[in-house]
Scaffold this motif. Sequence first.
Motif, short mmCIF file in Angstrom:
data_model
loop_
_atom_site.label_atom_id
_atom_site.label_comp_id
_atom_site.label_asym_id
_atom_site.label_seq_id
_atom_site.Cartn_x
_atom_site.Cartn_y
_atom_site.Cartn_z
N LEU A 125 0.81 -1.22 0.00
CA LEU A 125 0.00 0.00 0.00
C LEU A 125 0.84 1.27 0.00
CD1 LEU A 125 -3.02 -0.93 2.29
CD2 LEU A 125 -2.63 -1.35 -0.14
N TRP A 126 2.16 1.14 0.05
CA TRP A 126 3.02 2.30 -0.14
C TRP A 126 3.36 2.53 -1.60
CZ3 TRP A 126 2.71 5.79 3.17
CH2 TRP A 126 2.85 5.59 4.54
N ASP A 127 3.86 1.51 -2.28
CA ASP A 127 4.36 1.74 -3.64
C ASP A 127 3.51 1.07 -4.72
OD1 ASP A 127 5.04 -0.99 -3.62
OD2 ASP A 127 7.18 -0.61 -3.26
N GLY A 128 2.48 0.34 -4.32
CA GLY A 128 1.60 -0.27 -5.30
C GLY A 128 2.12 -1.55 -5.93
N SER A 129 3.30 -2.02 -5.51
CA SER A 129 3.83 -3.26 -6.08
C SER A 129 3.01 -4.44 -5.60
CB SER A 129 5.29 -3.44 -5.68
OG SER A 129 5.43 -3.54 -4.27
N VAL A 130 3.07 -5.53 -6.36
CA VAL A 130 2.22 -6.69 -6.11
C VAL A 130 3.07 -7.95 -6.00
CG1 VAL A 130 0.35 -8.13 -7.01
CG2 VAL A 130 0.27 -5.64 -7.30
N ILE A 168 -4.15 -8.02 1.21
CA ILE A 168 -4.08 -9.34 0.58
C ILE A 168 -5.48 -9.75 0.15
CG2 ILE A 168 -3.40 -11.74 0.93
CD1 ILE A 168 -1.64 -10.54 3.29
N SER A 169 -5.65 -9.93 -1.14
CA SER A 169 -6.95 -10.38 -1.66
C SER A 169 -6.97 -11.90 -1.69
CB SER A 169 -7.21 -9.80 -3.04
OG SER A 169 -6.19 -10.15 -3.95
N LEU A 170 -8.13 -12.46 -1.38
CA LEU A 170 -8.27 -13.91 -1.21
C LEU A 170 -9.13 -14.47 -2.32
CD1 LEU A 170 -9.12 -13.99 2.63
CD2 LEU A 170 -6.91 -13.60 1.53
N PRO A 171 -8.65 -15.47 -3.06
CA PRO A 171 -9.51 -16.14 -4.04
C PRO A 171 -10.74 -16.73 -3.35
CG PRO A 171 -7.22 -16.87 -4.24
CD PRO A 171 -7.32 -16.07 -2.99
N LYS A 172 -11.83 -16.82 -4.07
CA LYS A 172 -13.08 -17.29 -3.47
C LYS A 172 -12.91 -18.66 -2.83
CE LYS A 172 -18.00 -17.93 -4.47
NZ LYS A 172 -19.07 -17.84 -5.52
N ALA A 173 -12.16 -19.54 -3.48
CA ALA A 173 -11.98 -20.89 -2.94
C ALA A 173 -11.07 -20.91 -1.72
CB ALA A 173 -11.40 -21.80 -4.03
N CYS A 174 -10.38 -19.79 -1.46
CA CYS A 174 -9.43 -19.72 -0.33
C CYS A 174 -9.77 -18.55 0.58
CB CYS A 174 -8.01 -19.58 -0.85
SG CYS A 174 -7.47 -20.89 -1.97
N SER A 175 -11.05 -18.26 0.72
CA SER A 175 -11.47 -17.04 1.41
C SER A 175 -11.65 -17.22 2.92
CB SER A 175 -12.77 -16.52 0.80
OG SER A 175 -13.80 -17.49 0.92
#
Length: 545
Positions: free
Chosen positions: A387-392, A413-420
Amino acid sequence: MRRKDTTNRLPNGLFLTAALAAILPLVYGSIERPSLLPTPPMGFNNWARFMCDLNETLFTETADAMASNGLRDAGYNRINLDDCWMADQRADNGSLQWNTTKFPHGLPWLGNYLKTKGFYFGIYEDAGNLTCGGYPGSYHHEELDANTFASWGVDYVKVDGCNVYAMHGRTLEEEYKHRYGHWNVVLDRMEHPLIFSESAPAYFAGTENRTDWYTVMDWVPVCGELARHSTDILVYSGAGSAWDSIMNNYHYNTLLARYQAPGYFNDPDFLIPDHPGLTADEKRSHFALWASFSAPLIISAYIPALSKDDMAYLSNKALITVDQDELAQQATLASRDDTLDILTRSLANGDRLLTVLNRGNTTVKTDVPIEWLGLTRTGCTYTADDLWDGSVQKVSSHIAVQLATHATVVYRISLPKACSAVVPTGLVFNTASGHCLTASSSSVTFQSCSGQTSQIWQVTSSGTICPLSSTGQCLAADGDAVKLQACDKSGSDAQKWTYAVTGNLKNVNTGGCLTEGPVQLKTCGDERNSQVFGLPSGVQLSSGA
């Protein structure tokens, strides 16, 4: 408005217990009325930067600068006066008066000026007969003062706690509860209740025996929308280390996550971006940590002279979005050692937050296992946005972190639906000693926090507490003893625990409370130092101690 029920379902799976609700049985508290302040306030206050050196021009210049430099549009939409705005005496009718030298056009004029610039107007008073600066306090004038403030266009009042003395046979803690409870009743009866910022807990922080501090913290979420819980942040002209001051208030905030819910926010005090004693990384850490806490973001600085770098981090949209997340979870400790603090929380859309602080004096590299965040490693790939530099980063086992001294990184951290699925995961630590519950074979002990997996626990929705380091084992009661046992799939009450707003961990089978010393169960006491614990964010609070 009168209470209809003593046990109310709240957002984020929390419960207001009957015991807590009974503190103020006639009125709705803020955690029952989260629409009054659903997310933490953002804005400006003069105190840490200017103290009593305040005047009308300071606030009009501040409003003009914030309207033009983007801070207002970033969400900083409150401008609050602190102490010393008053005349030395009340008017003949008992009402407060402003200092006409400092505010020649008057506070109603100033309130209207701020409104035309797109800001809300906040003010300061004190629960005693005098403010901390020696000006008229609100004791015995609460209703008059609240209505006076409203007539001036004020919608937010900070009530300090100087010059409060125990009266009528009450203890000092009871006296604060009485006075702040009266403020709550007064504000609740208003057609448009003012947002209520409480300073009561700060007057009980820092004592060796923390029972009174914990007790005050129990009732402030019922009385108001935010509470200053500890020492003042270092003022601009003060002696000492600004970074140490920030870390002191950060530490206090880590002890109190269980109290925060939509409508009530723990307040670790102001942001001080132009303090000359801070490095760029320390300033950014201050902001990132407060945002991770969903704490109030109230700037105390000379706004017109803020640097471009200061403006850039204070306006960081991604971190402000975290701070203003409607779930209002406070980040809690997943791991801690002598150098690194690793904190986690959930966000309203199901994303998971990872915040890592380097408290040490050298650059640090580390890998944070995803299991420490309450996530699963099996067949899952997550997306971690810096959330500082936008890197992924695409991660399936760990998140790589490198931090300079006193720097902080935050990943969404975004979570895939199957791993939510997320299981609340992190430290179980005593908030007085700071010691961490540690798993070892079949036994458990309290030890200094060392960043080991043996000190990280998962708390399931059924109330079991399981160490990450010992798969298939659960924390269990055996008489008055506490140990690890193979998890009983039949749901043994000996392996079930409840967690109350008091910080007590109570065993369902025995009714005893986890107690530090040799790890044991004892009769639940009155928020004893040895029986108050911090747990991971997302753990459901139970009714009763």
